[in-house]
Scaffold this motif. Structure first.
Motif, PDB file in Angstrom:
ATOM      1  N   GLY A 115      -6.758 -31.695  19.757  1.00  0.00           N
ATOM      2  CA  GLY A 115      -8.011 -31.920  19.057  1.00  0.00           C
ATOM      3  C   GLY A 115      -7.910 -31.608  17.572  1.00  0.00           C
ATOM      4  N   ALA A 116      -8.912 -32.073  16.823  1.00  0.00           N
ATOM      5  CA  ALA A 116      -8.883 -31.922  15.366  1.00  0.00           C
ATOM      6  C   ALA A 116      -9.024 -30.476  14.915  1.00  0.00           C
ATOM      7  CB  ALA A 116      -9.997 -32.760  14.744  1.00  0.00           C
ATOM      8  N   GLY A 117      -9.465 -29.580  15.802  1.00  0.00           N
ATOM      9  CA  GLY A 117      -9.714 -28.208  15.391  1.00  0.00           C
ATOM     10  C   GLY A 117      -8.732 -27.182  15.904  1.00  0.00           C
ATOM     11  N   VAL A 118      -7.522 -27.608  16.282  1.00  0.00           N
ATOM     12  CA  VAL A 118      -6.536 -26.660  16.805  1.00  0.00           C
ATOM     13  C   VAL A 118      -5.763 -26.007  15.665  1.00  0.00           C
ATOM     14  CG1 VAL A 118      -6.313 -27.910  18.994  1.00  0.00           C
ATOM     15  CG2 VAL A 118      -4.740 -28.419  17.113  1.00  0.00           C
ATOM     16  N   ASN A 119      -5.112 -24.884  15.993  1.00  0.00           N
ATOM     17  CA  ASN A 119      -4.355 -24.116  14.999  1.00  0.00           C
ATOM     18  C   ASN A 119      -2.849 -24.243  15.131  1.00  0.00           C
ATOM     19  OD1 ASN A 119      -6.725 -22.983  13.890  1.00  0.00           O
ATOM     20  ND2 ASN A 119      -6.737 -21.355  15.431  1.00  0.00           N
ATOM     21  N   VAL A 120      -2.358 -24.731  16.269  1.00  0.00           N
ATOM     22  CA  VAL A 120      -0.917 -24.748  16.525  1.00  0.00           C
ATOM     23  C   VAL A 120      -0.468 -26.155  16.894  1.00  0.00           C
ATOM     24  CG1 VAL A 120      -0.931 -22.339  17.296  1.00  0.00           C
ATOM     25  CG2 VAL A 120      -1.188 -24.170  18.985  1.00  0.00           C
ATOM     26  N   PRO A 121       0.843 -26.440  16.807  1.00  0.00           N
ATOM     27  CA  PRO A 121       1.349 -27.757  17.199  1.00  0.00           C
ATOM     28  C   PRO A 121       0.969 -28.103  18.626  1.00  0.00           C
ATOM     29  CG  PRO A 121       3.046 -26.517  16.047  1.00  0.00           C
ATOM     30  CD  PRO A 121       1.922 -25.563  16.274  1.00  0.00           C
ATOM     31  N   VAL A 122       0.790 -29.386  18.870  1.00  0.00           N
ATOM     32  CA  VAL A 122       0.327 -29.861  20.174  1.00  0.00           C
ATOM     33  C   VAL A 122       1.239 -29.387  21.304  1.00  0.00           C
ATOM     34  CG1 VAL A 122      -0.178 -31.908  21.558  1.00  0.00           C
ATOM     35  CG2 VAL A 122      -0.753 -31.871  19.116  1.00  0.00           C
ATOM     36  N   GLU A 123       2.556 -29.488  21.085  1.00  0.00           N
ATOM     37  CA  GLU A 123       3.505 -29.118  22.135  1.00  0.00           C
ATOM     38  C   GLU A 123       3.380 -27.634  22.496  1.00  0.00           C
ATOM     39  OE1 GLU A 123       4.275 -30.551  19.282  1.00  0.00           O
ATOM     40  OE2 GLU A 123       4.700 -32.619  19.889  1.00  0.00           O
ATOM     41  N   LYS A 124       3.207 -26.804  21.482  1.00  0.00           N
ATOM     42  CA  LYS A 124       3.075 -25.372  21.723  1.00  0.00           C
ATOM     43  C   LYS A 124       1.779 -25.066  22.458  1.00  0.00           C
ATOM     44  CE  LYS A 124       3.145 -20.874  19.374  1.00  0.00           C
ATOM     45  NZ  LYS A 124       3.273 -20.189  18.055  1.00  0.00           N
ATOM     46  N   GLY A 125       0.700 -25.701  22.035  1.00  0.00           N
ATOM     47  CA  GLY A 125      -0.574 -25.485  22.713  1.00  0.00           C
ATOM     48  C   GLY A 125      -0.536 -25.919  24.160  1.00  0.00           C
ATOM     49  N   ALA A 126       0.128 -27.060  24.422  1.00  0.00           N
ATOM     50  CA  ALA A 126       0.238 -27.561  25.788  1.00  0.00           C
ATOM     51  C   ALA A 126       1.055 -26.614  26.661  1.00  0.00           C
ATOM     52  CB  ALA A 126       0.855 -28.951  25.789  1.00  0.00           C
ATOM     53  N   ALA A 127       2.149 -26.088  26.100  1.00  0.00           N
ATOM     54  CA  ALA A 127       3.013 -25.177  26.867  1.00  0.00           C
ATOM     55  C   ALA A 127       2.266 -23.888  27.214  1.00  0.00           C
ATOM     56  CB  ALA A 127       4.275 -24.864  26.065  1.00  0.00           C
ATOM     57  N   GLU A 128       1.516 -23.344  26.252  1.00  0.00           N
ATOM     58  CA  GLU A 128       0.755 -22.119  26.512  1.00  0.00           C
ATOM     59  C   GLU A 128      -0.319 -22.359  27.557  1.00  0.00           C
ATOM     60  OE1 GLU A 128       1.192 -19.060  25.463  1.00  0.00           O
ATOM     61  OE2 GLU A 128       2.917 -19.525  24.207  1.00  0.00           O
ATOM     62  N   LEU A 129      -0.968 -23.504  27.485  1.00  0.00           N
ATOM     63  CA  LEU A 129      -2.014 -23.799  28.461  1.00  0.00           C
ATOM     64  C   LEU A 129      -1.437 -23.971  29.860  1.00  0.00           C
ATOM     65  CD1 LEU A 129      -4.945 -24.404  29.133  1.00  0.00           C
ATOM     66  CD2 LEU A 129      -4.549 -26.783  28.494  1.00  0.00           C
ATOM     67  N   LYS A 130      -0.306 -24.648  29.971  1.00  0.00           N
ATOM     68  CA  LYS A 130       0.324 -24.824  31.291  1.00  0.00           C
ATOM     69  C   LYS A 130       0.724 -23.480  31.887  1.00  0.00           C
ATOM     70  CE  LYS A 130       1.955 -29.537  30.492  1.00  0.00           C
ATOM     71  NZ  LYS A 130       3.118 -30.440  30.269  1.00  0.00           N
TER      72      LYS A 130
END
Length: 502
Positions: free
Chosen positions: A466-481
């Motif tokens: 999303g437009a309001g995230v703070n970290v790279p998409v790949e990193k955010g996805a890995a943390e969420l998983k």
């Protein structure tokens, strides 16, 4: 490129931090707001523009948007604080349009053109000339590099593909290229302009502009006013919040930090996602699998739903009636705490548009992004990475928490169907990015998706992009998983969809 801490990102952060500081600390709001452009550009030497005056003028417009106000008319320059009296209240909700182009910041990028660069070798074969179907490409004067007649060019790209030296470039406006609904047009001076009738508020244009010329309105000033006033401010946080504030910053730590700065309680939006997963599983089993509906569209992404409603109106009755996770969670909160002022904290700019709907306004009082929350933490001097408090939260299951990544919604609903309706055969499709969402909706319209549950996500990668995230998409996805895998409960109960949410 997403995930890089560019000068644009730093400038946005500075604006949000300074606005938050004024909201928390100032006794003279007008003068302190007027001073922000000078704090952001403290010297008389410009860093990014040809003059310090233009830099400060742009900064002033950023401040107005961060305050929830509209841009000043270009032909009527005024103080930043014009209209501040209406904005300086804790119950104000900004008026559309949400996404705005700051005209003085726009660089008038080439919208769509093929140009010959100095890499051209003026070769004898002239492949580019040979393949051009309209005769727009010609050899340069005196055998020099090729030239393209823009009046004849149909922008087919054959010349670019044929050139062995990659000497022909396709120049496009980055914001236009990122917009999957073609909402970016030219104004009379060749600057970008957003067609609000087409815009779905995803914010991908904003994060794609190298000049930071597009910004959305914020409610951080009004939110802080509500906290200072002593209102019962309650946060609902999107599952993709994990990993957004540094390594090892858990949801429990974020909850403790939010309560430290004045929030009364914190809930997981993933609870509403659990409700949605159970509801959409029920809808699929009882309506699509039985042939009552040809297909079912998920409802959690507001930009996706708006795309379907505005450009494919024949699909409106196929959009799931399940409340979005934000709204379902907010209604649950207000059942428990009727006087609460609910703040959605997430990665999504489109949620700001969703919250403006008349049917949602009584449920969600404020919407801020992770980017804006990071600025609030900084304004309060709170280093969340070294913050040593935690407050447990167990509101949701792995299914609901997985909504934050592309494919997570479809996966959650599919798992619920297989668990609760084992005799039902399930067909799942999903699309991410509005351009791909348009394609799959077209296929559905043509009858090519019958029998399917179709998940649509406006942002490529899902909510973590999303437009309001703070970290790279790949990193955010890995943390969420990782967060999803660590969940103790995997699926919501079958009858959760029957919860009475007025």
């Amino acid at each position: 490129m997403r995930g890089l801490e560019t000068s644009v990102i730093k400038l946005r952060r500075k604006v949000f931090v300074e606005v938050a500081k004024v909201a928390f600390e100032s006794e003279n709001v007008n003068s302190d707001i007027e001073a922000i452009p000078y704090k952001i550009t403290p010297t008389e030497t410009p860093q990014y523009r040809e003059s310090i005056y233009r830099e400060r003028a742009i900064a002033a417009e950023r401040v107005r948007l961060a305050m929830g106000m509209s841009l000043n008319p270009q032909d009527q320059p005024a103080h930043i604080t014009k209209g501040l009296t209406q904005s300086n209240v804790s119950d104000l909700y900004y008026e559309p349009p949400l996404m705005q182009v700051i005209p003085s910041a726009c660089d008038r990028c080439t919208e769509n053109a093929y140009v010959v660069s100095d890499q051209c070798r003026a070769c004898v074969s002239r492949y580019c000339v040979t393949v051009c179907p309209t005769g727009a490409v010609k050899a340069g004067k005196d055998g020099g590099r090729a030239e393209i007649d823009r009046d004849k060019c149909i922008k087919c790209g054959k010349c670019k593909a044929a050139c062995p030296y990659e000497a022909i470039a396709h120049r496009v406006r980055p914001c236009s290229q990122a917009c999957g609904v073609k909402a970016i047009v030219n104004d009379e001076l060749g600057r970008a302009h957003i067609d609000v009738k087409k815009c779905v508020g995803c914010g991908q244009c904003m994060v794609s502009c190298p000049f930071g010329a597009i910004a959305d309105k914020s409610q951080i000033f009004q939110l802080i006013q509500a906290i200072k006033k002593g209102d019962e401010v309650v946060a609902e946080v999107a599952p993709s919040i994990v990993g957004q504030f540094g390594k090892g910053v858990t949801l429990w730590k974020v909850k403790a930090a939010l309560k430290e700065i004045g929030f009364k309680e914190v809930y997981e939006v993933a609870h509403g996602a659990d409700v949605g997963a159970a509801t959409e599983a029920h809808h699929y089993a009882t309506e699509v699998a039985t042939g009552k509906l040809p297909f079912l569209l998920t409802s959690c992404c507001p930009a996706w739903s708006m795309l379907a409603k505005t450009q494919f109106p024949e699909t409106i009755d196929k959009i799931s009636s399940a409340l979005t996770p934000m709204v379902a969670t907010a209604r649950t909160i207000k059942q428990k705490r009727p006087h609460a002022r609910v703040v959605f904290i997430g990665p999504c700019a489109a949620k700001k548009l969703e919250a403006m709907r008349k049917t949602v306004r009584s449920d969600v009082d404020f919407v801020i992004t992770f980017e804006e929350l990071a600025a609030i933490f900084e304004a309060k001097g709170l280093d969340i990475e070294t913050f040593d408090k935690e407050d447990p939260v167990h509101d949701a299951t792995a299914a609901g928490r997985g909504y934050g990544v592309a494919g997570g919604v479809a996966s959650a609903v599919e798992d619920c169907i297989r668990e609760y309706y084992p005799d039902v055969e399930v067909n799942i499709e999903h699309a991410e990015g509005l351009e791909n969402c348009r394609k799959i909706l077209l296929l559905a319209k043509l009858g090519k998706m019958n029998g399917c549950l179709i998940e649509g996500m406006a942002c490529p990668g899902g909510c973590v992009a999303g437009a309001g995230v703070n970290v790279p998409v790949e990193k955010g996805a890995a943390e969420l998983k990782r967060f999803v895998n660590d969940s103790t409960k995997k699926l919501p109960p079958k009858d959760l969809y029957e919860i009475d949410l007025p």
